[in-house]
Design an enzyme around this catalytic site. Sequence first.
Site, PDB file in Angstrom:
ATOM      1  N   ARG A 110      -4.176   5.080   1.324  1.00  0.00           N
ATOM      2  CA  ARG A 110      -4.327   6.480   1.675  1.00  0.00           C
ATOM      3  C   ARG A 110      -4.586   7.292   0.412  1.00  0.00           C
ATOM      4  O   ARG A 110      -4.054   6.990  -0.656  1.00  0.00           O
ATOM      5  CB  ARG A 110      -3.045   7.000   2.346  1.00  0.00           C
ATOM      6  CG  ARG A 110      -2.888   6.523   3.769  1.00  0.00           C
ATOM      7  CD  ARG A 110      -1.661   7.119   4.416  1.00  0.00           C
ATOM      8  NE  ARG A 110      -0.439   6.579   3.848  1.00  0.00           N
ATOM      9  CZ  ARG A 110       0.297   7.183   2.929  1.00  0.00           C
ATOM     10  NH1 ARG A 110      -0.038   8.376   2.470  1.00  0.00           N
ATOM     11  NH2 ARG A 110       1.398   6.617   2.460  1.00  0.00           N
ATOM     12  N   TYR A 150     -10.253   3.180   5.366  1.00  0.00           N
ATOM     13  CA  TYR A 150      -8.898   2.643   5.242  1.00  0.00           C
ATOM     14  C   TYR A 150      -8.031   3.126   6.406  1.00  0.00           C
ATOM     15  O   TYR A 150      -8.092   4.305   6.795  1.00  0.00           O
ATOM     16  CB  TYR A 150      -8.264   3.065   3.900  1.00  0.00           C
ATOM     17  CG  TYR A 150      -6.807   2.677   3.879  1.00  0.00           C
ATOM     18  CD1 TYR A 150      -6.441   1.327   3.757  1.00  0.00           C
ATOM     19  CD2 TYR A 150      -5.792   3.608   4.077  1.00  0.00           C
ATOM     20  CE1 TYR A 150      -5.110   0.941   3.809  1.00  0.00           C
ATOM     21  CE2 TYR A 150      -4.457   3.227   4.125  1.00  0.00           C
ATOM     22  CZ  TYR A 150      -4.129   1.895   3.997  1.00  0.00           C
ATOM     23  OH  TYR A 150      -2.822   1.508   4.059  1.00  0.00           O
ATOM     24  N   LYS A 170      -1.355   8.174  11.147  1.00  0.00           N
ATOM     25  CA  LYS A 170      -0.749   9.196  10.290  1.00  0.00           C
ATOM     26  C   LYS A 170      -1.265  10.597  10.639  1.00  0.00           C
ATOM     27  O   LYS A 170      -0.512  11.567  10.609  1.00  0.00           O
ATOM     28  CB  LYS A 170      -1.046   8.888   8.822  1.00  0.00           C
ATOM     29  CG  LYS A 170      -0.601   7.515   8.367  1.00  0.00           C
ATOM     30  CD  LYS A 170       0.869   7.314   8.551  1.00  0.00           C
ATOM     31  CE  LYS A 170       1.325   6.005   7.940  1.00  0.00           C
ATOM     32  NZ  LYS A 170       2.763   5.795   8.162  1.00  0.00           N
ATOM     33  N   HIS A 227       8.496   9.656  10.531  1.00  0.00           N
ATOM     34  CA  HIS A 227       7.998   8.417   9.934  1.00  0.00           C
ATOM     35  C   HIS A 227       9.134   7.383   9.979  1.00  0.00           C
ATOM     36  O   HIS A 227       9.739   7.065   8.965  1.00  0.00           O
ATOM     37  CB  HIS A 227       7.577   8.724   8.491  1.00  0.00           C
ATOM     38  CG  HIS A 227       6.835   7.637   7.807  1.00  0.00           C
ATOM     39  ND1 HIS A 227       6.819   7.516   6.430  1.00  0.00           N
ATOM     40  CD2 HIS A 227       6.051   6.635   8.266  1.00  0.00           C
ATOM     41  CE1 HIS A 227       6.068   6.478   6.092  1.00  0.00           C
ATOM     42  NE2 HIS A 227       5.600   5.922   7.184  1.00  0.00           N
ATOM     43  N   SER A 265       6.580   4.723   2.496  1.00  0.00           N
ATOM     44  CA  SER A 265       5.621   3.658   2.781  1.00  0.00           C
ATOM     45  C   SER A 265       5.878   2.422   1.918  1.00  0.00           C
ATOM     46  O   SER A 265       6.183   2.552   0.732  1.00  0.00           O
ATOM     47  CB  SER A 265       4.204   4.151   2.509  1.00  0.00           C
ATOM     48  OG  SER A 265       3.984   5.324   3.239  1.00  0.00           O
ATOM     49  N   CYS A 318       8.316   0.251   1.924  1.00  0.00           N
ATOM     50  CA  CYS A 318       9.699   0.014   1.497  1.00  0.00           C
ATOM     51  C   CYS A 318      10.423  -0.884   2.492  1.00  0.00           C
ATOM     52  O   CYS A 318      11.660  -0.913   2.514  1.00  0.00           O
ATOM     53  CB  CYS A 318      10.461   1.321   1.346  1.00  0.00           C
ATOM     54  SG  CYS A 318      10.067   2.192  -0.163  1.00  0.00           S
ATOM     55  N   ASP A 359       6.993   2.088  12.497  1.00  0.00           N
ATOM     56  CA  ASP A 359       6.461   3.090  11.564  1.00  0.00           C
ATOM     57  C   ASP A 359       6.666   4.539  12.011  1.00  0.00           C
ATOM     58  O   ASP A 359       6.879   5.396  11.171  1.00  0.00           O
ATOM     59  CB  ASP A 359       4.962   2.842  11.342  1.00  0.00           C
ATOM     60  CG  ASP A 359       4.403   3.588  10.144  1.00  0.00           C
ATOM     61  OD1 ASP A 359       5.096   3.647   9.112  1.00  0.00           O
ATOM     62  OD2 ASP A 359       3.292   4.129  10.241  1.00  0.00           O
ATOM     63  N   ARG A 415      -3.500  -5.530   4.513  1.00  0.00           N
ATOM     64  CA  ARG A 415      -2.819  -5.232   5.777  1.00  0.00           C
ATOM     65  C   ARG A 415      -3.147  -6.232   6.882  1.00  0.00           C
ATOM     66  O   ARG A 415      -4.189  -6.877   6.862  1.00  0.00           O
ATOM     67  CB  ARG A 415      -3.257  -3.851   6.268  1.00  0.00           C
ATOM     68  CG  ARG A 415      -2.899  -2.698   5.328  1.00  0.00           C
ATOM     69  CD  ARG A 415      -1.487  -2.286   5.518  1.00  0.00           C
ATOM     70  NE  ARG A 415      -1.045  -1.251   4.586  1.00  0.00           N
ATOM     71  CZ  ARG A 415      -0.098  -0.374   4.870  1.00  0.00           C
ATOM     72  NH1 ARG A 415       0.500  -0.371   6.037  1.00  0.00           N
ATOM     73  NH2 ARG A 415       0.296   0.505   3.968  1.00  0.00           N
TER      74      ARG A 415
HETATM   75  C1  OXD Z   1       2.022   4.001   5.393  1.00  0.00           C
HETATM   76  C2  OXD Z   1       1.666   3.089   6.496  1.00  0.00           C
HETATM   77  O1  OXD Z   1       1.249   4.159   4.426  1.00  0.00           O
HETATM   78  O2  OXD Z   1       2.472   2.956   7.421  1.00  0.00           O
HETATM   79  O3  OXD Z   1       3.106   4.615   5.481  1.00  0.00           O
HETATM   80  O4  OXD Z   1       0.571   2.520   6.478  1.00  0.00           O
HETATM   81 MN    MN Z   2       4.120   4.337   7.303  1.00  0.00          MN
END
Ligand code: OXD
Ligand code: MN
Length: 601
Positions: free
Chosen positions: A76, A204, A213, A233, A254, A256, A283, A381
């Site tokens: 992102r 992306y 998002k 989130h 993100s 983590c 998420d 991903r």
């Molecule tokens: C992020 C995702 O960047 O979930 O938080 O992809």
């Molecule tokens: Mn996320």
Amino acid sequence: MLEWGMINTKHAKLKAWVDEVAGICTPDAVVWVDGSEAEKKRLEKRGVARGQLLPLDPEKFPGCFYSRSKPNDVARTEHLTYICTKDKEAVGPTNNWMSPEEGYRKAREILKGSMVGHTLYVIPFSMGPVGSPFSKIGVELTDSIYVVLNMRIMTRIGQPVLDQLGTDGEFVKCLHSKADLDVNKRMILHFPEDNTIWSVGSAYGGNALLGKKCLALRIASWQARKEGWMAEHMLILGVEQNGRTEYVVAAFPSACGKTNLAMLIPPEGLKGKGYKIWTVGDDIAWLRVGPDGRLWACNPEAGFFGVAVGTNSKSNPNAIKTVQKNTIFTNVLLGDDLSVWWEDGEGAPPSSGTNWEGKPWKPDFKDKDGKPLLGAHPNSRFTAPAGQCPSIASNWEDPKGVPISAIIFGGRRERLAPLVFESLDWNHGVYVGATVASERTAAQTGKVGEVRRDPMAMLPFCGYNMGDYFGHWIAMGAKIPKPPKIFHVNWFRKDATGKFLWPGYGENLRVLEWILARARGEGKADQTPIGWLPAKDALDLSGLNLPAGALDQLLSVKPEEWTAELEGVKAFFDQFGAKLPKELAKQFEALKERLKTKVAA
Ligand code: OXD
Ligand code: MN
């Protein structure tokens, strides 16, 4: 212009908008996506013919595809992400602002003719189960087959959504064009006052799968404040024991470990207790007050867009099983045998392949600095259907959601934050969430490792002034007759030699166990200036063999370190000026006082 797909809608505004966009982008064809299997096959074939997708070994990875993005388009791009509102104050100091006129004008310049030679796909999609009171409908117009196939996994798409929309239902207008994928012409624009998203110049996931998002967090957070609910989130998981299942939501920045926690497998040491963990989402959570006065949560997504690197049978066995079929892999290593692999992944790497940048790759290849040549990008991903996850909750699509017992915030902190603590009450919990800080990861561009404040893990995703967002959290507390308790965890604390003190992964259930006990009004705890910590014997550590002293370090609260942290918090809060709710200023002062007493003692 219609190529295939039936326009089975009488929604005049939707049709007019599609015509308007087609007039700007001038695609060669417009295709309405119906969500059928036959259409999926056609799209895959097209994607393959155009070199955008590669089918993996059909025996080993049935229904799976490989995709590689441009090297400058792998995460992102927060600095190119804008909220466009009439009033600049509406977006606050933590978002990039542009006026709607400027946003539309600049993006229109790039969009003009951007789809010549391409097809424009119209994807009606529902965030949340179609027809659920939680759900919101969007329609994404895109020139990317990759986006259509990913949206098919990540959301509910096609005719059932058009049926739900009827002749005049509301929807979020989402326009995406890869354009020429030029980073200098990349813009991710949100127009919350118009229920509109325009994204140009990126393919992306976080920038291009507009349901995720952009809609489910940035636009939804704006709507949620107006309508009295919350878009967060957060993962959602259920913990079952003795026939009772209790649910928690957890917000971490993100990359983590939200996906890992959401799919946790109970550790060996707790096997005798008969726990089962059920994944509801990894998420995003949409939260509403239920008729019983509790907070209820729904996962608006239908798939997982997870970080591949680091996913293996130890960190997340359920994810490994989930991605064995019908999965799209992006920017991982492609083996010559049509397999996929990533660093810190599963099994031996293939003897040779092509890396995420398209470079020839062998396990012993080095980059120009003499370091091992990466097979996969750190933010590579997988996109996989949620229903394929072995731990998926049987009620994950329940239109009424699941009731929440605890809210958990967390960050990646080498020092300071203990393994777990419980806030003193709702408003203190909001303060704890608002002051989350974490070391930066690869999911966003920027310097990995640097500590940044990431309130409620929403810094990049809150679609309005975060001062107002904190106020909304405070206001929600007053509207939930039986609010969940609020906790903070840190799996990433290190000792003086730089080694992680806590083993993490499945062992995190030991912490969840205490959290749920506390939520029930059980579980022993000691009060400290920052909140309640587990009493010395309150965590079940059977079979864990933590090194001597590790638990003390994990649960230590150093008032002088927390006092030093207040400076950063103050600077962060000061940015919001009069928008900072007085309740948070009060919490700040109260914590400062509690810490002083402790330092003096
Ligand atoms: C992020 C995702 O960047 O979930 O938080 O992809
Ligand atoms: Mn996320």
